[in-house]
Design a protein around this motif. Structure first.
Motif, mmCIF file in Angstrom:
data_model
loop_
_atom_site.group_PDB
_atom_site.id
_atom_site.type_symbol
_atom_site.label_atom_id
_atom_site.label_comp_id
_atom_site.label_asym_id
_atom_site.label_seq_id
_atom_site.Cartn_x
_atom_site.Cartn_y
_atom_site.Cartn_z
ATOM 1 N N SER A 1 -0.133 8.726 -6.164
ATOM 2 C CA SER A 1 -0.284 9.447 -4.905
ATOM 3 C C SER A 1 -1.716 9.431 -4.381
ATOM 4 O O SER A 1 -2.690 9.412 -5.134
ATOM 5 N N LEU A 2 -1.786 9.470 -3.058
ATOM 6 C CA LEU A 2 -3.079 9.584 -2.391
ATOM 7 C C LEU A 2 -3.689 10.947 -2.699
ATOM 8 O O LEU A 2 -2.988 11.902 -3.029
ATOM 9 N N LYS A 3 -4.990 11.044 -2.541
ATOM 10 C CA LYS A 3 -5.630 12.348 -2.643
ATOM 11 C C LYS A 3 -5.090 13.249 -1.531
ATOM 12 O O LYS A 3 -4.698 12.776 -0.459
ATOM 13 N N PHE B 1 -3.345 11.030 4.343
ATOM 14 C CA PHE B 1 -1.924 10.864 4.663
ATOM 15 C C PHE B 1 -1.724 9.439 5.158
ATOM 16 O O PHE B 1 -2.366 9.017 6.130
ATOM 17 N N LEU B 2 -0.848 8.699 4.488
ATOM 18 C CA LEU B 2 -0.587 7.306 4.865
ATOM 19 C C LEU B 2 0.556 7.250 5.872
ATOM 20 O O LEU B 2 1.695 7.598 5.550
ATOM 21 N N HIS B 3 0.231 6.844 7.081
ATOM 22 C CA HIS B 3 1.244 6.717 8.133
ATOM 23 C C HIS B 3 2.138 5.519 7.819
ATOM 24 O O HIS B 3 1.643 4.411 7.606
ATOM 25 N N PHE C 1 -9.349 6.430 -1.826
ATOM 26 C CA PHE C 1 -8.166 7.045 -1.231
ATOM 27 C C PHE C 1 -7.225 7.605 -2.305
ATOM 28 O O PHE C 1 -6.566 8.618 -2.096
ATOM 29 N N PHE C 2 -7.133 6.918 -3.440
ATOM 30 C CA PHE C 2 -6.153 7.255 -4.466
ATOM 31 C C PHE C 2 -6.748 8.170 -5.536
ATOM 32 O O PHE C 2 -7.965 8.298 -5.663
ATOM 33 N N THR C 3 -5.852 8.790 -6.294
ATOM 34 C CA THR C 3 -6.300 9.744 -7.320
ATOM 35 C C THR C 3 -6.900 9.049 -8.534
ATOM 36 O O THR C 3 -7.630 9.663 -9.293
ATOM 37 N N LYS C 4 -6.576 7.765 -8.731
ATOM 38 C CA LYS C 4 -7.114 7.005 -9.862
ATOM 39 C C LYS C 4 -7.848 5.779 -9.352
ATOM 40 O O LYS C 4 -7.532 5.248 -8.289
ATOM 41 N N ASP C 5 -8.792 5.291 -10.153
ATOM 42 C CA ASP C 5 -9.515 4.076 -9.772
ATOM 43 C C ASP C 5 -8.770 2.806 -10.185
ATOM 44 O O ASP C 5 -8.841 1.790 -9.505
ATOM 45 N N GLN C 6 -8.064 2.868 -11.312
ATOM 46 C CA GLN C 6 -7.265 1.719 -11.757
ATOM 47 C C GLN C 6 -5.832 1.921 -11.262
ATOM 48 O O GLN C 6 -5.103 2.766 -11.774
ATOM 49 N N ILE C 7 -5.451 1.155 -10.260
ATOM 50 C CA ILE C 7 -4.170 1.394 -9.587
ATOM 51 C C ILE C 7 -3.173 0.291 -9.918
ATOM 52 O O ILE C 7 -3.407 -0.881 -9.618
ATOM 53 N N PRO C 8 -2.027 0.643 -10.528
ATOM 54 C CA PRO C 8 -0.987 -0.362 -10.743
ATOM 55 C C PRO C 8 -0.257 -0.659 -9.431
ATOM 56 O O PRO C 8 0.420 0.199 -8.875
ATOM 57 N N VAL C 9 -0.434 -1.850 -8.911
ATOM 58 C CA VAL C 9 0.131 -2.206 -7.607
ATOM 59 C C VAL C 9 1.599 -2.601 -7.769
ATOM 60 O O VAL C 9 1.966 -3.354 -8.673
ATOM 61 N N VAL C 10 2.424 -2.075 -6.877
ATOM 62 C CA VAL C 10 3.868 -2.311 -6.926
ATOM 63 C C VAL C 10 4.204 -3.609 -6.211
ATOM 64 O O VAL C 10 3.784 -3.842 -5.079
ATOM 65 N N LYS C 11 4.973 -4.465 -6.878
ATOM 66 C CA LYS C 11 5.437 -5.710 -6.258
ATOM 67 C C LYS C 11 6.599 -5.407 -5.325
ATOM 68 O O LYS C 11 7.398 -4.500 -5.579
ATOM 69 N N ILE C 12 6.716 -6.162 -4.266
ATOM 70 C CA ILE C 12 7.789 -5.918 -3.301
ATOM 71 C C ILE C 12 8.761 -7.093 -3.283
ATOM 72 O O ILE C 12 8.407 -8.230 -3.574
ATOM 73 N N ASP C 13 9.998 -6.788 -2.918
ATOM 74 C CA ASP C 13 11.040 -7.794 -2.764
ATOM 75 C C ASP C 13 10.979 -8.309 -1.321
ATOM 76 O O ASP C 13 11.234 -7.554 -0.376
ATOM 77 N N LEU D 1 0.826 -1.207 0.000
ATOM 78 C CA LEU D 1 0.000 0.000 0.000
ATOM 79 C C LEU D 1 0.866 1.265 0.000
ATOM 80 O O LEU D 1 0.568 2.239 -0.690
ATOM 81 N N GLN D 2 1.926 1.217 0.764
ATOM 82 C CA GLN D 2 2.813 2.375 0.888
ATOM 83 C C GLN D 2 3.485 2.696 -0.443
ATOM 84 O O GLN D 2 3.514 3.853 -0.880
ATOM 85 N N ARG D 3 4.001 1.680 -1.100
ATOM 86 C CA ARG D 3 4.676 1.902 -2.388
ATOM 87 C C ARG D 3 3.675 2.305 -3.466
ATOM 88 O O ARG D 3 3.996 3.109 -4.344
ATOM 89 N N THR D 4 2.499 1.749 -3.386
ATOM 90 C CA THR D 4 1.459 2.129 -4.342
ATOM 91 C C THR D 4 1.086 3.596 -4.157
ATOM 92 O O THR D 4 0.882 4.332 -5.127
#
Length: 457
Positions: free
Chosen positions: A108-110, A114-116, A196-208, A100-103
């Protein structure tokens, strides 16, 4: 009384005292002119009324114009529980939070949200309370969360829930996915309900996963284990985190400032960190954290010119990182003014607003409040110092360092009984803490109970 003063003053320089002073000057001026028979009684009364209304009107305009923007709504993502409801002490507990944080960073969030960061939450909770599941929720609620996102692995997949804390009577939304390693569908479902996000279609970031595991141990301050995981990794962000481990180790070394005026002091861990970061600098890689850690090294070595350059770059890279704001607070006040901060207190307030659970910033802010005032028990700065500490203690009541600061503050303003209660509690928790023994001795000494004081020294 302090709350009323703060409300009436708002953000107006000089506050309500300035208004009262100006009103007093105006009235005395016209009284003097009338007594000197330069103007009539009627003219004096009319002009006093006119200028009083004018000053009040201007003050009200300034009061509203200088009001800070409404605070953003804080979103806190709690670690993921295992199927049995326990909290595994491993990086995988933060996989959903990291995703969620990387996404959020990428898409960016609206502005109103603010994402803690989960790293901040982990540092606030600490290793000792890590396994206490209800405590995470307690911290989230007391740092001012508007939304709390929970999650749990289950036998048939992964569940998540979003609670709107402004609606305590509602149960919140629940979501479920069949695969616990693909969060894109889950984030899409949350977005459809909460936007929460500026777009409805959100490309989710994969994590290592290995990097996440190392990051987890880094924020638990288990630097050797973090380094062991990081050594085989060669990505830019893993390199920065590896360098951060060496920086944190180097920060433990004390620098002789007098000696440093004549000789260049070399800290081996810092040299290792610089060797790791040098290729990224040559390639002009813009990696989060790179400038910050270079700035921390320069600050510790006393090279404030370089520290300023790096930390200002870090602020540009990540303007919402409270750790960057805290590091910048050690610059000279004239340097802070270039960033829009009038004093060290202003930038520390920003750091604490970003992360109310950031102990170092809270400690320095409360101390700065107290030192900036007269030291009186009822003074506004003393009240702000105590409120700052009490607000933090509502988040983490057991924090020994902050409790000790509150106790010392009580000694300074002569609330000896309250100070005694704090240090008695600290000695029960930490019976070998020499500072608490010393402070307890000071309490009895100030109460003139010298026989009781002597054993504590």
């Amino acid at each position: 009384m302090t709350d009323l003063y703060d409300f009436l003053s708002g953000q107006v320089p000089g506050g309500i005292f300035l208004l009262v002073f100006l009103l007093l000057v105006v009235h005395l001026l016209f009284i003097y002119l009338r007594k000197s028979e330069l103007i009539s009684r009627k003219t004096s009364r009319r002009n006093r009324l006119y200028f009083t209304l004018l000053l009040l009107f201007v003050y009200v305009l300034l009061w509203f114009d200088l009001q800070p923007p409404k605070p953003q709504q804080r979103i806190v993502v709690l670690p993921t529980l295992s199927a049995d409801g326990s909290l595994p002490e491993e990086g995988s507990a933060f996989a959903f939070a990291e995703t969620l944080q990387r996404t959020a960073w990428q898409d960016s969030l609206k502005d109103r949200y603010f994402l803690h960061r989960w790293e901040w939450l982990l540092e606030t909770v600490g290793k000792d309370s890590f396994a206490v599941v209800p405590f995470w929720r307690h911290v989230a609620e007391n740092i001012g969360a508007s939304y709390v996102i929970t999650s749990q692995r289950t036998a048939d997949g992964f569940t998540a829930g979003v609670s709107d804390l402004s609606k305590p009577d509602e149960r919140g939304k629940k979501y479920h996915i069949a695969q616990d390693d693909d969060f894109s569908a889950l984030i899409d479902q949350i977005q459809q309900d909460f936007h929460f996000f500026t777009k409805d279609q959100i490309p989710v970031v994969k994590i290592d996963e290995k990097y996440l595991k190392a990051k987890f141990y880094f924020y638990l301050k288990d630097y050797d284990w973090a380094l062991k995981i990081l050594n085989p990794l060669n990505t830019p962000e893993a390199t920065v985190l590896k360098a951060a481990v060496y920086v944190q180790k180097g920060l433990r070394r004390k620098v002789d400032r007098k000696k440093a005026e004549y000789l260049k002091i070399k800290i081996p861990e810092f040299e290792q960190a610089r060797r790791l970061l040098a290729p990224l600098l040559r390639q002009r890689k813009d990696v989060k954290g790179l400038a910050y850690w270079l700035g921390r090294m320069a600050m510790h070595e006393g090279d404030f010119t370089r520290a300023e350059i790096y930390l200002k770059k870090a602020l540009v890279d990540d303007p919402e990182d409270c750790r960057v704001h805290y590091a910048l607070s050690f610059l000279l006040p004239v340097r802070l003014k270039e960033l829009g901060y009038g004093s060290r207190i202003d930038i520390l307030e920003k750091a604490v607003r970003l992360d109310p659970g950031y102990r170092d910033a809270v400690y320095d802010l409360a101390n700065s409040y107290y030192l900036s005032g007269s030291g009186s028990e009822t003074g506004p700065t003393t009240s702000r110092a105590i409120k700052t500490i009490e607000r933090y203690l509502s988040i983490n009541r057991k924090d020994a360092q902050i409790n000790s600061l509150l106790g010392m503050l009580y000694i300074r303003i002569k609330r000896f009984n309250q100070a005694q209660q704090i240090f008695e509690q600290l000695l029960r928790q930490y019976p070998n803490d020499s500072n608490s023994y010393y402070n307890m001795g000071i309490v009895y000494f100030m109460k003139k109970e010298y026989r009781k004081a002597l054993p504590y020294f």
